[in-house]
Design an enzyme around this catalytic site. Structure first.
Site, PDB file in Angstrom:
ATOM      1  N   ARG A   1      27.217 103.133  22.319  1.00 56.16           N
ATOM      2  CA  ARG A   1      28.201 102.663  23.298  1.00 56.16           C
ATOM      3  C   ARG A   1      29.580 102.583  22.642  1.00 56.16           C
ATOM      4  NH1 ARG A   1      26.182  98.219  24.278  1.00 56.16           N
ATOM      5  NH2 ARG A   1      25.055  98.765  26.162  1.00 56.16           N
TER       6      ARG A   1
ATOM      7  N   ASN B   1      32.664 105.262  23.512  1.00 54.90           N
ATOM      8  CA  ASN B   1      33.930 104.801  24.066  1.00 54.90           C
ATOM      9  C   ASN B   1      35.105 105.196  23.200  1.00 54.90           C
ATOM     10  OD1 ASN B   1      34.051 102.895  26.546  1.00 54.90           O
ATOM     11  ND2 ASN B   1      32.074 102.492  25.569  1.00 54.90           N
TER      12      ASN B   1
ATOM     13  N   SER C   1      21.647 101.919  21.869  1.00 49.79           N
ATOM     14  CA  SER C   1      22.685 101.732  22.886  1.00 49.79           C
ATOM     15  C   SER C   1      23.871 100.989  22.292  1.00 49.79           C
ATOM     16  CB  SER C   1      22.120 100.971  24.088  1.00 49.79           C
ATOM     17  OG  SER C   1      21.781  99.663  23.710  1.00 49.79           O
TER      18      SER C   1
END
Lengths: 156, 282
Positions: B213, B217, B209
């Protein structure tokens, strides 16, 4: 978007940068910062202390001044008292002196009067004898009548 | 745009292709001439652009901060030192809030992550065509300038963090303690296989994660910049593209900072968890 060797190279690069930061960047800056914090704290404390000292010094000066004032007042009072005392003493002495002079003079006057009285008495005794000799026409033995004459003189 | 003859699809594809150096299927080493060739190289390849920019930005970070560190004074700090100290103080407070043990490495780690990831993300604000086109003009066919839009970069960092988490877990609790934490909870010991399965998923989800992440993004952000750039094709859409690009860039200033911050915070949290035993949650 293939997963390849870049992954491991990035891990190595990352580790190297973290190591560099850990060894050479973080410690000196943190140390400088904490030293500054200490210095500022010390400076503030010193300022506070000197302020307190200043206040204490002011108080001490005021106390000192108060003591000096009281002392000067005391000294002035004592001096005044002493002055009064001296004047008083001088007056007493002068009075005593004048009294003494007066007494001496009085004694002298009395002595003079006595002397004059004695002289008068002696002269009167002579005159009395002389008078009596004239009246009696003969010499009166002075020695024989000394007692009588003395009584006479004393009565004068 | 790189060149007028490209279709939109080719344009986007070009922007999403790394400059790859690796082993061709025939055994020779060299740069990949196309995205397909790069894919054929498989694992034995390096994204030269991602790595180059990442390392260059890392060196930029180290150089700036090292310059400040060498001249660090406890007296009156200059402009550079003020700037660096502000960041260090911010990171130090952050780490102290999360991590309550003694480890001189965690704060520098968080600092490196925050600044380095921020700088890598910042490349996203460079106009999308500027550097690739400049590279194209000097003969470099592909140039992806934002390292954090490369999953290799973000996952590489996440894996390093994961390695640190495991290292500190074992250092703090011993191998037995670490395995025990995986196998003997949340259910009683006789359900150890179930526990192991659950806890392993929990453990592995952390780096995954963390890396995805950041990648997600930034990749999405970059993608939108590329799509906006496509609107520069006609007179009518150009002003709209300007407005959109400006708006997205402003929004991105927030995102790149936030993502750098999140990466640093989560790293600190994971290492703090490695130190804390499950019994003494705060």
């Amino acid at each position: 978007m293939n997963i390849n060797l870049t992954l491991f190279l990035q891990m190595i690069a990352f580790a190297a940068f973290v190591w560099f930061c850990w060894r050479f960047i973080w410690p000196p800056i943190r140390e400088a910062m904490s030293t500054r914090v200490e210095n500022i704290a010390k400076g503030l404390e010193a300022a506070e202390q000197s302020e307190q000292k200043l206040a204490e010094a002011g108080e001490a000066a005021a106390r000192e001044l108060e003591t000096a004032r009281a002392e000067s007042k005391d000294i002035l009072e004592r001096a005044r008292a002493r002055g009064n005392q001296m004047v008083e003493e001088a007056r007493t002495r002068a009075e005593e002196e004048s009294e003494r002079v007066k007494q001496t003079a009085q004694v002298e006057v009395e002595q003079e009067a006595n002397r004059a009285r004695e002289a008068l008495r002696a002269r009167l005794a002579e005159l009395t004898i002389l008078g009596t000799e004239r009246i009696l026409g003969e010499r009166v033995d002075r020695k024989a009548h000394d007692r009588l004459l003395d009584d006479l003189v004393k009565e004068l | 745009m790189a060149s007028g003859e490209l279709t939109s699809k080719e344009y986007i594809g070009h922007h999403l292709t790394n400059l790859t150096y690796g082993r061709h299927p025939d055994g020779t080493w060299g740069f990949a001439a196309s995205a397909e060739e790069a894919a054929d190289m498989g694992f034995m390849a390096v994204h030269v652009d991602s790595m180059g920019w990442a390392v260059a930005l890392g060196i930029t970070f180290c150089a700036i901060f090292y310059a400040a560190a060498r001249r660090a004074t406890s007296g009156i700090p200059g402009g550079l030192q003020n700037f660096v100290e502000a960041i260090i103080d911010f990171i130090d407070d952050l780490v102290k809030d999360i991590f309550h043990h003694t480890n001189s490495m965690v704060a520098p780690l968080a600092l490196t992550i925050f600044v380095w990831v921020f700088l890598m993300n910042l490349m996203d604000l460079v106009p999308v065509d500027l550097l690739p086109h400049a590279a194209y003009l000097i003969g470099i066919p592909y140039m992806k300038v934002v390292p954090t839009t490369d999953p290799n970069v973000t996952m590489g960092m996440a894996l390093f963090v994961f390695a640190l988490v495991i290292f500190f877990s074992i250092k703090q609790k011993g191998v037995g303690g670490f395995v025990g934490e995986l196998a003997f909870q949340p259910f009683p010991k006789f359900l150890a296989p179930v526990n192991l399965l659950l806890e392993s998923v929990t453990l592995l989800s952390k780096p995954l994660s963390l890396g995805l992440r950041l990648f997600g993004n930034l990749y999405a952000g970059e993608m939108i910049f590329i799509l906006i750039a496509l609107m520069y094709v006609s007179w009518v859409t150009t002003p709209v593209a300007w407005a959109l690009q400006w708006g997205w860039a402003v929004f991105h200033v927030l995102i790149i900072t936030l993502q750098a911050f999140i990466f640093a915070v989560l790293t600190t949290v994971y290492i703090a968890q490695a130190y804390d035993s499950h019994g003494e949650e705060h």
